[in-house]
Design an enzyme around this catalytic site. Structure first.
Site, PDB file in Angstrom:
ATOM      1  N   THR A  79      65.952   0.898  18.996  1.00 26.67           N
ATOM      2  CA  THR A  79      66.060   1.916  17.942  1.00 26.67           C
ATOM      3  C   THR A  79      64.674   2.463  17.620  1.00 26.67           C
ATOM      4  O   THR A  79      64.478   3.674  17.494  1.00 26.67           O
ATOM      5  CB  THR A  79      66.649   1.263  16.669  1.00 26.67           C
ATOM      6  OG1 THR A  79      67.904   0.673  16.992  1.00 26.67           O
ATOM      7  CG2 THR A  79      66.813   2.274  15.553  1.00 26.67           C
TER       8      THR A  79
ATOM      9  N   GLY B 165      75.096  -6.595  27.771  1.00 15.74           N
ATOM     10  CA  GLY B 165      75.192  -8.043  27.926  1.00 15.74           C
ATOM     11  C   GLY B 165      76.232  -8.625  26.992  1.00 15.74           C
ATOM     12  O   GLY B 165      76.447  -8.132  25.882  1.00 15.74           O
TER      13      GLY B 165
ATOM     14  N   LEU C  21      63.944   9.318   2.358  1.00 15.59           N
ATOM     15  CA  LEU C  21      62.712   9.966   1.876  1.00 15.59           C
ATOM     16  C   LEU C  21      61.855  10.467   3.032  1.00 15.59           C
ATOM     17  O   LEU C  21      61.279  11.551   2.965  1.00 15.59           O
ATOM     18  CB  LEU C  21      61.918   9.007   0.984  1.00 15.59           C
ATOM     19  CG  LEU C  21      62.665   8.529  -0.277  1.00 15.59           C
ATOM     20  CD1 LEU C  21      61.725   7.736  -1.168  1.00 15.59           C
ATOM     21  CD2 LEU C  21      63.296   9.668  -1.056  1.00 15.59           C
TER      22      LEU C  21
ATOM     23  N   HIS D 254      31.174   2.700   1.955  1.00 14.98           N
ATOM     24  CA  HIS D 254      31.241   3.846   1.054  1.00 14.98           C
ATOM     25  C   HIS D 254      30.857   5.104   1.816  1.00 14.98           C
ATOM     26  O   HIS D 254      29.889   5.079   2.574  1.00 14.98           O
ATOM     27  CB  HIS D 254      30.295   3.647  -0.127  1.00 14.98           C
ATOM     28  CG  HIS D 254      30.252   4.830  -1.040  1.00 14.98           C
ATOM     29  ND1 HIS D 254      31.272   5.087  -1.930  1.00 14.98           N
ATOM     30  CD2 HIS D 254      29.345   5.839  -1.176  1.00 14.98           C
ATOM     31  CE1 HIS D 254      30.989   6.206  -2.595  1.00 14.98           C
ATOM     32  NE2 HIS D 254      29.825   6.684  -2.150  1.00 14.98           N
TER      33      HIS D 254
END
Ligand code: FAD
Ligand code: NAI
Length: 469
Positions: free
Chosen positions: A43, A117, A189, A448
């Site tokens: 999937t 299977g 969503l 940073h």
């Protein structure tokens, strides 16, 4: 009829099955994988994680080009949607990824068997090939990794044209004018966002009084507001009684979940996304007497063993978090157990990400769960608005929220809404895996200016000493 014997036969070639096969082969077992789809990846790669993320990324680019670049001083004229090209991008990403799994199986010398299977007892699996030919495999261990399918909604029939599942919603030929999504969970969503960005009017009908009901309440409330600002409408605490075709579209009959006057809602396309259920059709569970839970999942113990010796199960078919990475980790742990090692999955440290924009990412306990368990906790919260990098990106919606044990400061959960939340959560998953305290994160140097500083600041806030709010 032909016979072949292996140490391990895996039924299902999704993230659970193919990863179990690879890990087992790495550890020296002879392995076969039986998959009925012509392509591997299950999937997730074919009709789930990968195509949905390809469309989320593509639609995000379209929307940003059309509406989001002016503030950066970038003028773009004449932005147009080429939906067939967008779908071609998605299809190529899927094809490249599924071919990649073929390569990995070959590399690891795993036999790939095309067909359905079925358990035949005594370590045997019968495989029915697409042309109807039947063969039998024998194995010391058999792993069921057959995944899940969409849960149907009584009162309407999925035709993948007007009433679609996620699979149909990943391949609509046109942008619908009005898209109604039944179910305000992850699929609703994410795919609602895709079509909303491309121009559809999206209405989400949710049975409960909140979207994302398995997430922290703070997250649900903030996402309702942010997605509302993006144009998504919500009908919460509402149930769908029926849905019928009307002209080229559909009409739904709705009622307040608590009862009351019914109303109708017109749509061009209706996406049914109310959850997924285990897929075990034709697997022969009854033939060998495999026990299932009340909700139909294959019942396993802490070592993935079913009640039938030699038969194991992992991934969506056993329930829990129905996520690709959870299935993969179970595949690895089981392969290691079968090879005589001590495979283990820490279910407290499994992240969950919703790939809307901003993204949502969670791990561990929610505040509601901690309250219910009577655990004393501290909350450290930091807004993206106070982060320099987020400001430079114009992506200041959302927050990082870290929940820590009030007595020990151990991190118990984290909930992030914000840019790249799905990547930012990894640091906190690692902290939970290592049993770290919020202070450990707070004392770690973060570059940073990066978005990751929000995680450090939330950890500081959990100890009452955030620096930038
Ligand atoms: P699956 O991937 O369902 O694979 C099972 C395979 O078994 C299938 O290929 C099936 O054909 C095969 N099979 C079944 N029965 C037989 C049989 N008898 N014989 C042979 N083969 C058989 N998860 C995430 O973590 N991140 C995401 O972003 C994400 N996005 C998603 C988006 C959508 C639209 C959907 C529907 C799901 C998404 N998921 C996501 C969930 C994810 O796809 C599943 O959790 C994951 O695929 C489960 O893996 P699995 O191996 O257990 O089963
Ligand atoms: P979900 O469980 O996330 O959400 C289903 C929603 O439908 C819930 O909010 C539920 O309250 C609601 N609902 C249930 N019955 C209803 C009804 N009759 N009427 C209206 N609302 C109803 O399930 P979803 O979105 O279908 O996804 C299935 C699975 O796929 C999830 O378990 C998820 O983990 C996985 N997935 C993961 C993704 C990711 O990791 N980014 C993306 C997409 C799917």
């Amino acid at each position: 009829m032909s016979d072949s014997s292996f140490d391990l036969v895996v039924i299902g070639g999704g993230p659970g099955g193919y990863v179990a096969a690879i890990r087992a082969a790495q550890l020296g077992l002879s392995v076969a994988i039986v998959e009925k789809r012509p392509t591997l990846g299950g999937t997730c790669l074919n009709v789930g994680c990968i195509p949905s993320k390809a469309l989320l990324t593509a639609s995000h680019h379209y929307h940003t080009a059309a509406h989001g670049l002016g503030a950066f001083g970038v003028k773009v004229a004449g932005v147009e949607l080429d939906l067939p090209a967008m779908m071609a991008h998605k299809d190529k990403v899927v094809a490249d990824n599924t071919k990649g799994i073929d390569f990995l199986l070959k590399k690891n010398k795993i036999a790939r068997i095309l067909g359905a299977g079925s358990l035949a007892g005594d370590g045997r699996v019968t495989v029915t090939a697409p042309d109807g030919a039947v063969s039998t495999l024998t194995a010391r261990a058999i792993v069921l990794a057959t995944g899940s399918e969409v849960t149907p909604l009584p009162g309407l029939t999925i035709d993948e044209e007007v009433f679609v599942s996620s699979t149909g919603a990943l391949a609509l030929p046109n942008v619908p004018k009005r898209l109604v999504v039944i179910g305000g969970g992850v699929i609703g969503l994410e795919l609602g966002t895709v079509w909303g960005r491309l121009g559809a009017e999206v209405t989400v009908v949710e049975y409960l009084d909140r979207i994302l009901p398995f997430h922290d309440l703070d997250v649900s409330k903030t996402m309702t507001r942010l997605l509302g600002q993006q144009g998504m409408s919500f009908k919460l605490a509402t149930k769908v009684l029926a849905g019928e075709r009307k002209g080229d579209g559909a009409v739904l009959t709705l009622e307040p979940a608590a009862g009351g006057a019914a109303e109708t809602l017109d749509a061009d396309v209706v996406l049914v996304a109310i959850g997924r259920r285990p897929f075990v059709e034709g697997l022969g569970l009854e033939t060998v007497g495999i026990e299932r839970t009340a909700r139909g999942f294959v019942k396993i113990d802490g070592s993935f063993r079913t009640n039938v010796p030699g038969v194991y199960a992992i991934g969506d078919v056993v329930g829990g978090a129905m996520l690709a990475h959870k299935a993969e980790d179970e595949g690895v742990a089981l392969a290691e157990i079968l090879a005589g090692q001590h495979g283990h999955v820490n279910y407290e440290a499994i992240p969950s990400v919703v790939y809307t924009w901003p993204e949502v990412a969670s791990v561990g306990r929610t505040e509601e769960q901690l309250k219910e368990a009577g655990t004393a906790y501290t909350v450290g919260k930091f807004p993206f608005l106070a982060n320099g990098r987020a400001r430079s990106m114009n992506d200041t919606d959302g927050f990082v929220k870290i929940l820590a044990d009030a007595a020990t400061d151990q991190v118990l959960g984290a909930h992030i809404i914000g840019p790249n939340a799905g990547d930012l959560i990894a640091e906190i998953v690692l902290a939970i895996e290592f049993g770290a305290a919020a202070e450990d994160i707070a004392r770690t140097c973060h570059a940073h200016p990066t978005l990751s500083e929000t995680v450090k600041e939330a950890a500081l806030a959990a100890n009452g000493r955030a620096l930038h709010v």
